[in-house]
Design an enzyme around this catalytic site. Structure first.
Site, PDB file in Angstrom:
ATOM      1  N   ASP A  77      60.244  69.533  29.852  1.00 37.67           N
ATOM      2  CA  ASP A  77      60.331  68.149  30.323  1.00 37.67           C
ATOM      3  C   ASP A  77      59.410  67.286  29.454  1.00 37.67           C
ATOM      4  O   ASP A  77      59.212  67.580  28.261  1.00 37.67           O
ATOM      5  CB  ASP A  77      60.019  68.080  31.834  1.00 37.67           C
ATOM      6  CG  ASP A  77      60.679  66.886  32.522  1.00 37.67           C
ATOM      7  OD1 ASP A  77      60.141  65.773  32.402  1.00 37.67           O
ATOM      8  OD2 ASP A  77      61.737  67.060  33.161  1.00 37.67           O
ATOM      9  N   ASP A  78      58.850  66.250  30.018  1.00 31.49           N
ATOM     10  CA  ASP A  78      58.033  65.296  29.262  1.00 31.49           C
ATOM     11  C   ASP A  78      56.784  65.994  28.676  1.00 31.49           C
ATOM     12  O   ASP A  78      56.413  67.089  29.104  1.00 31.49           O
ATOM     13  CB  ASP A  78      57.612  64.163  30.214  1.00 31.49           C
ATOM     14  CG  ASP A  78      57.308  62.864  29.483  1.00 31.49           C
ATOM     15  OD1 ASP A  78      57.174  62.896  28.252  1.00 31.49           O
ATOM     16  OD2 ASP A  78      57.200  61.828  30.164  1.00 31.49           O
ATOM     17  N   LYS A 154      67.806  66.538  28.704  1.00 26.76           N
ATOM     18  CA  LYS A 154      67.608  65.640  29.850  1.00 26.76           C
ATOM     19  C   LYS A 154      67.159  64.313  29.264  1.00 26.76           C
ATOM     20  O   LYS A 154      66.097  64.239  28.629  1.00 26.76           O
ATOM     21  CB  LYS A 154      66.548  66.213  30.791  1.00 26.76           C
ATOM     22  CG  LYS A 154      66.050  65.227  31.860  1.00 26.76           C
ATOM     23  CD  LYS A 154      65.070  65.917  32.812  1.00 26.76           C
ATOM     24  CE  LYS A 154      64.371  64.937  33.750  1.00 26.76           C
ATOM     25  NZ  LYS A 154      63.439  65.623  34.672  1.00 26.76           N
ATOM     26  N   ASP A 156      65.888  60.826  30.050  1.00 28.49           N
ATOM     27  CA  ASP A 156      65.261  59.993  31.071  1.00 28.49           C
ATOM     28  C   ASP A 156      65.381  58.524  30.669  1.00 28.49           C
ATOM     29  O   ASP A 156      65.958  58.227  29.616  1.00 28.49           O
ATOM     30  CB  ASP A 156      63.787  60.431  31.177  1.00 28.49           C
ATOM     31  CG  ASP A 156      63.215  60.208  32.554  1.00 28.49           C
ATOM     32  OD1 ASP A 156      63.823  59.463  33.340  1.00 28.49           O
ATOM     33  OD2 ASP A 156      62.136  60.766  32.846  1.00 28.49           O
ATOM     34  N   SER A 188      69.597  60.584  33.398  1.00 26.46           N
ATOM     35  CA  SER A 188      68.852  59.989  34.515  1.00 26.46           C
ATOM     36  C   SER A 188      69.296  58.549  34.779  1.00 26.46           C
ATOM     37  O   SER A 188      68.723  57.871  35.629  1.00 26.46           O
ATOM     38  CB  SER A 188      67.348  60.025  34.224  1.00 26.46           C
ATOM     39  OG  SER A 188      66.924  61.349  34.051  1.00 26.46           O
ATOM     40  N   ARG A 213      70.807  62.521  37.451  1.00 24.05           N
ATOM     41  CA  ARG A 213      69.866  62.273  38.529  1.00 24.05           C
ATOM     42  C   ARG A 213      70.260  60.960  39.193  1.00 24.05           C
ATOM     43  O   ARG A 213      70.318  59.932  38.550  1.00 24.05           O
ATOM     44  CB  ARG A 213      68.449  62.180  37.946  1.00 24.05           C
ATOM     45  CG  ARG A 213      67.811  63.534  37.626  1.00 24.05           C
ATOM     46  CD  ARG A 213      67.256  64.201  38.878  1.00 24.05           C
ATOM     47  NE  ARG A 213      66.447  63.249  39.627  1.00 24.05           N
ATOM     48  CZ  ARG A 213      65.215  62.889  39.283  1.00 24.05           C
ATOM     49  NH1 ARG A 213      64.633  63.418  38.233  1.00 24.05           N
ATOM     50  NH2 ARG A 213      64.558  62.001  40.005  1.00 24.05           N
ATOM     51  N   ASP A 217      62.424  60.997  42.175  1.00 25.31           N
ATOM     52  CA  ASP A 217      61.852  62.302  41.824  1.00 25.31           C
ATOM     53  C   ASP A 217      61.460  63.084  43.065  1.00 25.31           C
ATOM     54  O   ASP A 217      60.870  62.529  43.998  1.00 25.31           O
ATOM     55  CB  ASP A 217      60.556  62.117  41.023  1.00 25.31           C
ATOM     56  CG  ASP A 217      60.813  61.592  39.631  1.00 25.31           C
ATOM     57  OD1 ASP A 217      61.972  61.304  39.292  1.00 25.31           O
ATOM     58  OD2 ASP A 217      59.820  61.471  38.894  1.00 25.31           O
TER      59      ASP A 217
HETATM   60  C1  GLA Z   1      60.636  60.738  35.421  1.00 19.54           C
HETATM   61  C2  GLA Z   1      61.702  61.764  35.781  1.00 19.54           C
HETATM   62  C3  GLA Z   1      61.046  63.087  36.121  1.00 19.54           C
HETATM   63  C4  GLA Z   1      60.226  63.569  34.953  1.00 19.54           C
HETATM   64  C5  GLA Z   1      59.198  62.515  34.572  1.00 19.54           C
HETATM   65  C6  GLA Z   1      58.488  62.872  33.273  1.00 19.54           C
HETATM   66  O1  GLA Z   1      59.845  60.400  36.519  1.00 19.54           O
HETATM   67  O2  GLA Z   1      62.511  61.320  36.825  1.00 19.54           O
HETATM   68  O3  GLA Z   1      62.026  64.045  36.458  1.00 19.54           O
HETATM   69  O4  GLA Z   1      61.069  63.850  33.870  1.00 19.54           O
HETATM   70  O5  GLA Z   1      59.811  61.240  34.383  1.00 19.54           O
HETATM   71  O6  GLA Z   1      57.566  61.924  32.895  1.00 19.54           O
END
Ligand code: GLA
Length: 418
Positions: A77-78, A154, A156, A188, A213, A217
């Protein structure tokens, strides 16, 4: 005429995702919920976002039975990037935490029979402030991910506006397709535009994304699970029809194995996500997970239901005055999954009902297997009165299938054994 058809087919290919991926909801592991943006590898080397964490998790997925049950994506992820792009404008993995780069990690993950997912952000910056994919960088980043042999993105959307999203998400879909590498695409986008029409165009999303999404979250709490469940059921008329093979609603990660859910609540999240035909992305420490939590996540019949080839999302069909809710998901072979869910906070509740009251009227005889206890309830007619005992914030989940009068019921039970 034939030429015209071929040209049209090509045009369709260019403008829609049709990458053939994710015919059933994806399963795997995603770092965010449990590991967030922990980049302090000095203080916390075992749990920081680093190549080591992903290699450890890949080992666990491959060696502890997860991969063989279908959990085959391992997704970054991030917080994997350097704070800025390099001098050629390319995204770069943090050299301290990913000393061998993402391609090396992808090779490792592939050698373990798994697939690697990565994270980007359609906007100026990722949510944690790392370089975003602005419109001028879409093609470059798609090519970078493909050159690293990544299998999923993914995307975002922090630090963006609705116009850029409307252009950027379809462009990335096209750019991923154009790389020639099958890269599953998680968008997202809807979550940033309220999750509902008219701002969100689900018909378009079905064409360009494999999953999306829709909403907030997930956080490590039961309250967060309930908020998500309630939003998804409140809007099920909109959301249920848009899910199907290759394109899924994503209520976010499974919390099971973390800190916020009781045993009953963990079983409930798993059952409800399965009713929702949701992606099953765990986000927990697979090096230390308890046998009890692993059992929930590795329940074979549960996974078979989640992965049902028809890919029909289920619905909430009723809520009683006593705060019992019933959810139903139609499955292949005329079977169904039923979840009896207690929103009560007092004691185990004895819920009395009949199949007719739950709209099952097609077969003279049914049988049900309890997904968690494995008990089989046979000889159910549409009017048989039966009782399920549902614990507070817990579920009873049934796999229900019709039995025709002449059939040996045991024959269909065989199908249940995986
Ligand atoms: C957003 C996304 C999360 C995650 C964070 C990472 O909030 O919805 O799922 O990926 O960013 O910073």
């Amino acid at each position: 005429m034939k030429l015209l058809v071929t040209v049209l087919a090509l045009v369709v290919q260019v403008f829609s995702l049709e990458n053939g991926l994710m015919r059933t909801p994806p399963m795997g592991w995603l770092a965010w919920e449990r590991y967030r943006c922990n980049i302090d590898c000095k203080e916390d080397p075992d749990n920081c976002i680093s190549e080591r964490l992903f290699m450890d998790v890949a080992d666990r997925l491959a060696e502890d039975g997860w991969r063989d049950l279908g959990y085959n994506y391992i997704n970054i992820d991030d917080c994997w990037m350097t704070p800025e792009r390099d001098e050629n404008g390319l995204l770069v993995a943090d050299p301290e935490r990913f000393p061998h780069g993402i391609k090396y990690l992808a090779d490792y993950v592939h050698s373990r029979g798994l697939k690697l997912g990565i994270y980007g952000d359609m906007g100026n910056r990722t949510c944690m402030g790392y370089p975003g994919t602005t419109l001028d960088k879409v093609v470059l980043d798609a090519q970078t991910f493909a050159s690293w042999d990544v299998d999923m993105l993914k995307l975002d959307s922090c630090y963006s506006n609705p116009e850029d999203r409307a252009q950027g998400y379809p462009s990335m879909s096209k750019a991923l397709n154009a790389t020639g590498r099958p890269i599953a695409y998680s968008c997202s986008w809807p979550a940033y535009d309220g999750g509902l029409p008219p701002e969100v165009n689900y018909t378009l999303l079905m064409d360009i994304c494999n999953l999306w999404r829709n909403y907030d979250d997930i956080q490590d709490s039961w309250q967060s699970v309930l908020t998500i469940v309630d939003w998804f059921t409140k809007h099920q008329e909109v959301l249920q029809p848009v899910a199907g093979p290759g394109h899924w609603n994503d209520p976010d990660m499974l919390l099971i194995g973390n800190y916020g859910l009781s045993f009953e609540q963990a079983k409930s999240q798993m059952a409800l996500w399965t009713i929702f035909a949701a992606p099953l992305f765990m986000s927990t420490d697979l090096r230390t997970i308890s046998a009890q939590n692993a059992d929930i996540l590795q329940n074979k019949l549960m996974i078979e239901i989640n992965q049902d080839p028809l890919g029909i999302q289920g619905r909430k069909i009723l809520r009683t005055e006593d705060a019992i809710e019933v959810y139903v998901r139609p499955l292949s072979r005329k079977a169904s999954a039923i979840v009896f869910f207690s929103r009560r906070t007092d004691m185990p509740y004895r819920y009395h009902t009949t199949l007719r009251s739950l709209n099952f009227t097609d077969s003279p005889l049914y049988e049900a297997q309890d997904v968690y206890t494995e008990n089989v309830v046979s000889g159910l007619t549409v009017d048989t009165k039966f009782t399920v005992v549902i614990n507070p914030s817990g579920v009873v989940m049934w796999y229900l299938y019709p039995i025709s009068g002449l059939e040996n019921p045991l024959a269909s039970k065989k199908f249940l054994r995986l």
